[in-house]
Write a protein that holds these residues in place. Sequence first.
Motif, PDB file in Angstrom:
ATOM      1  N   SER A  17       0.842  -1.201   0.000  1.00 24.05           N
ATOM      2  CA  SER A  17       0.000   0.000   0.000  1.00 24.05           C
ATOM      3  C   SER A  17       0.875   1.248   0.000  1.00 24.05           C
ATOM      4  N   LEU A  18       0.288   2.320  -0.466  1.00 29.36           N
ATOM      5  CA  LEU A  18       0.938   3.623  -0.433  1.00 29.36           C
ATOM      6  C   LEU A  18      -0.117   4.678  -0.176  1.00 29.36           C
ATOM      7  N   ARG A  19       0.324   5.791   0.425  1.00 30.20           N
ATOM      8  CA  ARG A  19      -0.546   6.953   0.517  1.00 30.20           C
ATOM      9  C   ARG A  19       0.159   8.133  -0.137  1.00 30.20           C
ATOM     10  N   LEU A  20      -0.456   8.616  -1.190  1.00 29.67           N
ATOM     11  CA  LEU A  20       0.068   9.788  -1.881  1.00 29.67           C
ATOM     12  C   LEU A  20      -0.622  11.040  -1.337  1.00 29.67           C
ATOM     13  N   SER A  21       0.125  12.124  -1.303  1.00 32.95           N
ATOM     14  CA  SER A  21      -0.409  13.403  -0.846  1.00 32.95           C
ATOM     15  C   SER A  21      -0.351  14.423  -1.965  1.00 32.95           C
ATOM     16  N   CYS A  22      -1.296  15.313  -1.950  1.00 26.96           N
ATOM     17  CA  CYS A  22      -1.337  16.438  -2.892  1.00 26.96           C
ATOM     18  C   CYS A  22      -1.622  17.679  -2.066  1.00 26.96           C
ATOM     19  N   ALA A  23      -0.585  18.465  -1.825  1.00 27.22           N
ATOM     20  CA  ALA A  23      -0.700  19.651  -0.986  1.00 27.22           C
ATOM     21  C   ALA A  23      -0.800  20.899  -1.860  1.00 27.22           C
ATOM     22  N   ALA A  24      -1.770  21.731  -1.545  1.00 25.00           N
ATOM     23  CA  ALA A  24      -1.993  22.946  -2.328  1.00 25.00           C
ATOM     24  C   ALA A  24      -1.526  24.172  -1.564  1.00 25.00           C
ATOM     25  N   SER A  25      -1.048  25.145  -2.309  1.00 23.58           N
ATOM     26  CA  SER A  25      -0.726  26.452  -1.742  1.00 23.58           C
ATOM     27  C   SER A  25      -1.152  27.507  -2.754  1.00 23.58           C
ATOM     28  N   GLY A  26      -1.529  28.653  -2.246  1.00 20.64           N
ATOM     29  CA  GLY A  26      -1.950  29.739  -3.124  1.00 20.64           C
ATOM     30  C   GLY A  26      -3.425  29.708  -3.480  1.00 20.64           C
ATOM     31  N   PHE A  27      -4.118  28.666  -3.111  1.00 13.33           N
ATOM     32  CA  PHE A  27      -5.560  28.575  -3.310  1.00 13.33           C
ATOM     33  C   PHE A  27      -6.080  27.499  -2.364  1.00 13.33           C
ATOM     34  N   THR A  28      -7.404  27.471  -2.180  1.00 12.10           N
ATOM     35  CA  THR A  28      -7.983  26.485  -1.279  1.00 12.10           C
ATOM     36  C   THR A  28      -8.560  25.329  -2.092  1.00 12.10           C
ATOM     37  N   LEU A  29      -8.158  24.122  -1.706  1.00 11.80           N
ATOM     38  CA  LEU A  29      -8.563  22.928  -2.448  1.00 11.80           C
ATOM     39  C   LEU A  29     -10.071  22.743  -2.461  1.00 11.80           C
ATOM     40  N   ASP A  30     -10.735  23.113  -1.362  1.00  7.97           N
ATOM     41  CA  ASP A  30     -12.163  22.787  -1.278  1.00  7.97           C
ATOM     42  C   ASP A  30     -13.020  23.637  -2.207  1.00  7.97           C
ATOM     43  N   SER A  31     -12.423  24.585  -2.903  1.00  6.26           N
ATOM     44  CA  SER A  31     -13.167  25.354  -3.901  1.00  6.26           C
ATOM     45  C   SER A  31     -12.917  24.845  -5.322  1.00  6.26           C
ATOM     46  N   TYR A  32     -12.150  23.768  -5.439  1.00  9.96           N
ATOM     47  CA  TYR A  32     -11.841  23.175  -6.732  1.00  9.96           C
ATOM     48  C   TYR A  32     -12.190  21.697  -6.736  1.00  9.96           C
ATOM     49  N   ARG A  33     -12.315  21.163  -7.921  1.00 12.29           N
ATOM     50  CA  ARG A  33     -12.383  19.717  -8.102  1.00 12.29           C
ATOM     51  C   ARG A  33     -10.948  19.218  -8.251  1.00 12.29           C
ATOM     52  N   ILE A  34     -10.604  18.198  -7.479  1.00 12.10           N
ATOM     53  CA  ILE A  34      -9.247  17.665  -7.498  1.00 12.10           C
ATOM     54  C   ILE A  34      -9.262  16.290  -8.153  1.00 12.10           C
ATOM     55  N   GLY A  35      -8.495  16.178  -9.188  1.00 10.86           N
ATOM     56  CA  GLY A  35      -8.392  14.908  -9.897  1.00 10.86           C
ATOM     57  C   GLY A  35      -7.016  14.302  -9.736  1.00 10.86           C
ATOM     58  N   TRP A  36      -6.963  12.984  -9.804  1.00 12.10           N
ATOM     59  CA  TRP A  36      -5.692  12.266  -9.847  1.00 12.10           C
ATOM     60  C   TRP A  36      -5.581  11.582 -11.207  1.00 12.10           C
ATOM     61  N   PHE A  37      -4.404  11.743 -11.783  1.00  9.58           N
ATOM     62  CA  PHE A  37      -4.072  11.130 -13.060  1.00  9.58           C
ATOM     63  C   PHE A  37      -2.876  10.209 -12.844  1.00  9.58           C
ATOM     64  N   ARG A  38      -2.715   9.299 -13.770  1.00 11.79           N
ATOM     65  CA  ARG A  38      -1.480   8.525 -13.769  1.00 11.79           C
ATOM     66  C   ARG A  38      -1.049   8.274 -15.202  1.00 11.79           C
ATOM     67  N   GLN A  39       0.250   8.184 -15.379  1.00 14.91           N
ATOM     68  CA  GLN A  39       0.802   7.916 -16.700  1.00 14.91           C
ATOM     69  C   GLN A  39       1.836   6.820 -16.574  1.00 14.91           C
ATOM     70  N   ALA A  40       1.486   5.678 -17.130  1.00 12.48           N
ATOM     71  CA  ALA A  40       2.394   4.538 -17.130  1.00 12.48           C
ATOM     72  C   ALA A  40       3.373   4.671 -18.295  1.00 12.48           C
ATOM     73  N   PRO A  41       4.512   4.016 -18.211  1.00  9.94           N
ATOM     74  CA  PRO A  41       5.494   4.101 -19.300  1.00  9.94           C
ATOM     75  C   PRO A  41       4.892   3.695 -20.637  1.00  9.94           C
ATOM     76  N   GLY A  42       5.042   4.549 -21.625  1.00 14.20           N
ATOM     77  CA  GLY A  42       4.563   4.239 -22.962  1.00 14.20           C
ATOM     78  C   GLY A  42       3.066   4.364 -23.159  1.00 14.20           C
ATOM     79  N   LYS A  43       2.372   4.869 -22.148  1.00 16.98           N
ATOM     80  CA  LYS A  43       0.919   4.991 -22.258  1.00 16.98           C
ATOM     81  C   LYS A  43       0.484   6.437 -22.079  1.00 16.98           C
ATOM     82  N   GLU A  44      -0.735   6.702 -22.488  1.00 16.60           N
ATOM     83  CA  GLU A  44      -1.286   8.037 -22.308  1.00 16.60           C
ATOM     84  C   GLU A  44      -1.669   8.260 -20.852  1.00 16.60           C
ATOM     85  N   ARG A  45      -1.665   9.518 -20.486  1.00 19.65           N
ATOM     86  CA  ARG A  45      -2.091   9.873 -19.140  1.00 19.65           C
ATOM     87  C   ARG A  45      -3.576   9.570 -18.971  1.00 19.65           C
TER      88      ARG A  45
END
Length: 132
Positions: A17-45
């Motif tokens: 297991s892993l826990r990834l973090s996404c920390a924001a500065s300069g704006f508040t996260l709760d006013s935005y939609r936050i998405g997670w993307f991933r890009q594997a080698p040789g593949k599209e994001r």
Amino acid sequence: QVQLVESGGGLVQPGGSLRLSCAASGFTLDSYRIGWFRQAPGKEREGVLCISSSDDLTYYADSVKGRFTITTDNAKNTVYLQISNLKPEDTAVYYCAASAPAPDGSYHYSPARPCGRPPDYWGQGTQVTVSS
């Protein structure tokens, strides 16, 4: 200065297991939609999930349902992505991105736009490698 910073990636064995973090500065996260993307080698994001406090929205793509869990800590202005039972095919660079909500609150998932809108801000990515 607006910034998104991911952390928590690394090398993990299959089944771990892993826990990834996404920390924001300069704006508040709760006013935005936050998405997670991933890009594997040789593949599209690929956008795999979206969370939005303002829209009361959480969406997981079928490819990650059941193993990925997203949570937010508004006090820390941080979004967390918990990944369990990691598989070699989860190996990728993981990015978080912030998208402004739709004015009418509408939402439609697509792999390119998991939050239904083009991202306004991107993080730099964190590498996750699943290997024995």
